[in-house]
Design a protein around this motif. Structure first.
Motif, PDB file in Angstrom:
ATOM      1  N   VAL A 149      -0.563 -12.712 -20.141  1.00 29.27           N
ATOM      2  CA  VAL A 149      -0.844 -12.536 -21.565  1.00 29.27           C
ATOM      3  C   VAL A 149      -1.282 -11.097 -21.838  1.00 29.27           C
ATOM      4  O   VAL A 149      -0.825 -10.471 -22.801  1.00 29.27           O
ATOM      5  CB  VAL A 149      -1.890 -13.568 -22.054  1.00 29.27           C
ATOM      6  N   GLN A 150      -2.117 -10.544 -20.970  1.00 27.88           N
ATOM      7  CA  GLN A 150      -2.550  -9.157 -21.154  1.00 27.88           C
ATOM      8  C   GLN A 150      -1.378  -8.193 -20.975  1.00 27.88           C
ATOM      9  O   GLN A 150      -1.217  -7.248 -21.751  1.00 27.88           O
ATOM     10  CB  GLN A 150      -3.673  -8.812 -20.186  1.00 27.88           C
ATOM     11  N   LEU A 151      -0.558  -8.418 -19.967  1.00 24.47           N
ATOM     12  CA  LEU A 151       0.587  -7.549 -19.708  1.00 24.47           C
ATOM     13  C   LEU A 151       1.507  -7.485 -20.922  1.00 24.47           C
ATOM     14  O   LEU A 151       1.850  -6.408 -21.399  1.00 24.47           O
ATOM     15  CB  LEU A 151       1.366  -8.057 -18.486  1.00 24.47           C
ATOM     16  N   TRP A 152       1.894  -8.654 -21.435  1.00 27.50           N
ATOM     17  CA  TRP A 152       2.840  -8.674 -22.559  1.00 27.50           C
ATOM     18  C   TRP A 152       2.179  -8.222 -23.851  1.00 27.50           C
ATOM     19  O   TRP A 152       2.827  -7.586 -24.690  1.00 27.50           O
ATOM     20  CB  TRP A 152       3.491 -10.047 -22.684  1.00 27.50           C
ATOM     21  N   SER A 153       0.916  -8.501 -24.044  1.00 28.03           N
ATOM     22  CA  SER A 153       0.215  -7.998 -25.231  1.00 28.03           C
ATOM     23  C   SER A 153       0.174  -6.476 -25.215  1.00 28.03           C
ATOM     24  O   SER A 153       0.440  -5.829 -26.238  1.00 28.03           O
ATOM     25  CB  SER A 153      -1.209  -8.543 -25.293  1.00 28.03           C
ATOM     26  N   ASN A 154      -0.148  -5.905 -24.078  1.00 26.35           N
ATOM     27  CA  ASN A 154      -0.181  -4.444 -23.959  1.00 26.35           C
ATOM     28  C   ASN A 154       1.211  -3.841 -24.146  1.00 26.35           C
ATOM     29  O   ASN A 154       1.365  -2.784 -24.766  1.00 26.35           O
ATOM     30  CB  ASN A 154      -0.780  -4.016 -22.624  1.00 26.35           C
ATOM     31  N   PHE A 155       2.211  -4.492 -23.620  1.00 26.63           N
ATOM     32  CA  PHE A 155       3.578  -3.997 -23.781  1.00 26.63           C
ATOM     33  C   PHE A 155       3.973  -4.000 -25.263  1.00 26.63           C
ATOM     34  O   PHE A 155       4.550  -3.029 -25.772  1.00 26.63           O
ATOM     35  CB  PHE A 155       4.556  -4.833 -22.965  1.00 26.63           C
ATOM     36  N   ILE A 156       3.635  -5.065 -25.960  1.00 26.01           N
ATOM     37  CA  ILE A 156       3.952  -5.160 -27.395  1.00 26.01           C
ATOM     38  C   ILE A 156       3.167  -4.098 -28.178  1.00 26.01           C
ATOM     39  O   ILE A 156       3.718  -3.443 -29.062  1.00 26.01           O
ATOM     40  CB  ILE A 156       3.651  -6.579 -27.912  1.00 26.01           C
ATOM     41  N   LYS A 157       1.910  -3.914 -27.845  1.00 28.37           N
ATOM     42  CA  LYS A 157       1.077  -2.956 -28.563  1.00 28.37           C
ATOM     43  C   LYS A 157       1.461  -1.503 -28.286  1.00 28.37           C
ATOM     44  O   LYS A 157       1.532  -0.673 -29.179  1.00 28.37           O
ATOM     45  CB  LYS A 157      -0.401  -3.117 -28.187  1.00 28.37           C
ATOM     46  N   TYR A 158       1.688  -1.203 -27.007  1.00 25.49           N
ATOM     47  CA  TYR A 158       1.798   0.207 -26.595  1.00 25.49           C
ATOM     48  C   TYR A 158       3.162   0.632 -26.068  1.00 25.49           C
ATOM     49  O   TYR A 158       3.379   1.793 -25.818  1.00 25.49           O
ATOM     50  CB  TYR A 158       0.739   0.505 -25.522  1.00 25.49           C
TER      51      TYR A 158
END
Length: 159
Positions: A149-158
């Motif tokens: 969840v953190q990996l994909w959230s960060n990818f979407i954000k940044y």
């Protein structure tokens, strides 16, 4: 491909009799030609040690399909993309965690070791298949949920 062969064992028989069909489609040898037959024999030797596709060699078949239909084409595409003038960044995501919530393995009732193509879904989303398993999921699986969840959230954000 694995569920199809499990449901219909005659597909394995058909491939055994026509092993040239296991040659990746981007290799354009004429079916039945000497080159095509030689390559089919090499593939059969490499993945099956000249045995046939059967219930005892299904993992070998999974490895063949993974290499020819996923790994090699992905590696080739990334290599081509990186060489383009306008390519900035390429992200190559490899998921190899084999835990309690591997979605496709649960869905297809696959018992082989390793991860399957859609397995990350079980760590990113609550599904009908994974919901009953969440309370009893092991610590590694719960940690993988957080990481995914953190990996994909960060990818979407940044990006």
């Amino acid at each position: 491909m694995l569920p199809h062969i499990r449901r219909n064992p005659t597909l394995a028989l058909h491939l055994n009799e026509n092993f040239e069909l296991c040659i990746p489609s981007d290799i354009e040898y004429l079916y039945g030609s000497r080159e095509s037959q030689d390559l089919a024999n090499s593939i059969k030797q490499f993945y099956f040690n000249n045995e046939t596709i059967s219930n005892t060699t299904l993992l070998n078949f999974v490895n063949l399909v993974t290499d020819t239909q996923v790994t090699f084409p992905t590696d080739r595409w990334i290599e081509m993309y990186k060489n383009m003038a306008n390519s900035n960044r390429v992200y190559y995501f490899v998921f190899d965690f084999d835990g309690d919530l591997n979605w496709y393995k649960l869905f297809s009732k696959t018992q082989f070791p390793g991860a399957s193509h859609a397995d990350p879904l079980g760590y990113m989303f609550v599904t009908n298949i994974t919901r009953p398993l969440l309370p009893s999921a092991g610590a590694d699986s719960k940690k993988t949920i957080k990481v995914m969840v953190q990996l994909w959230s960060n990818f979407i954000k940044y990006g």
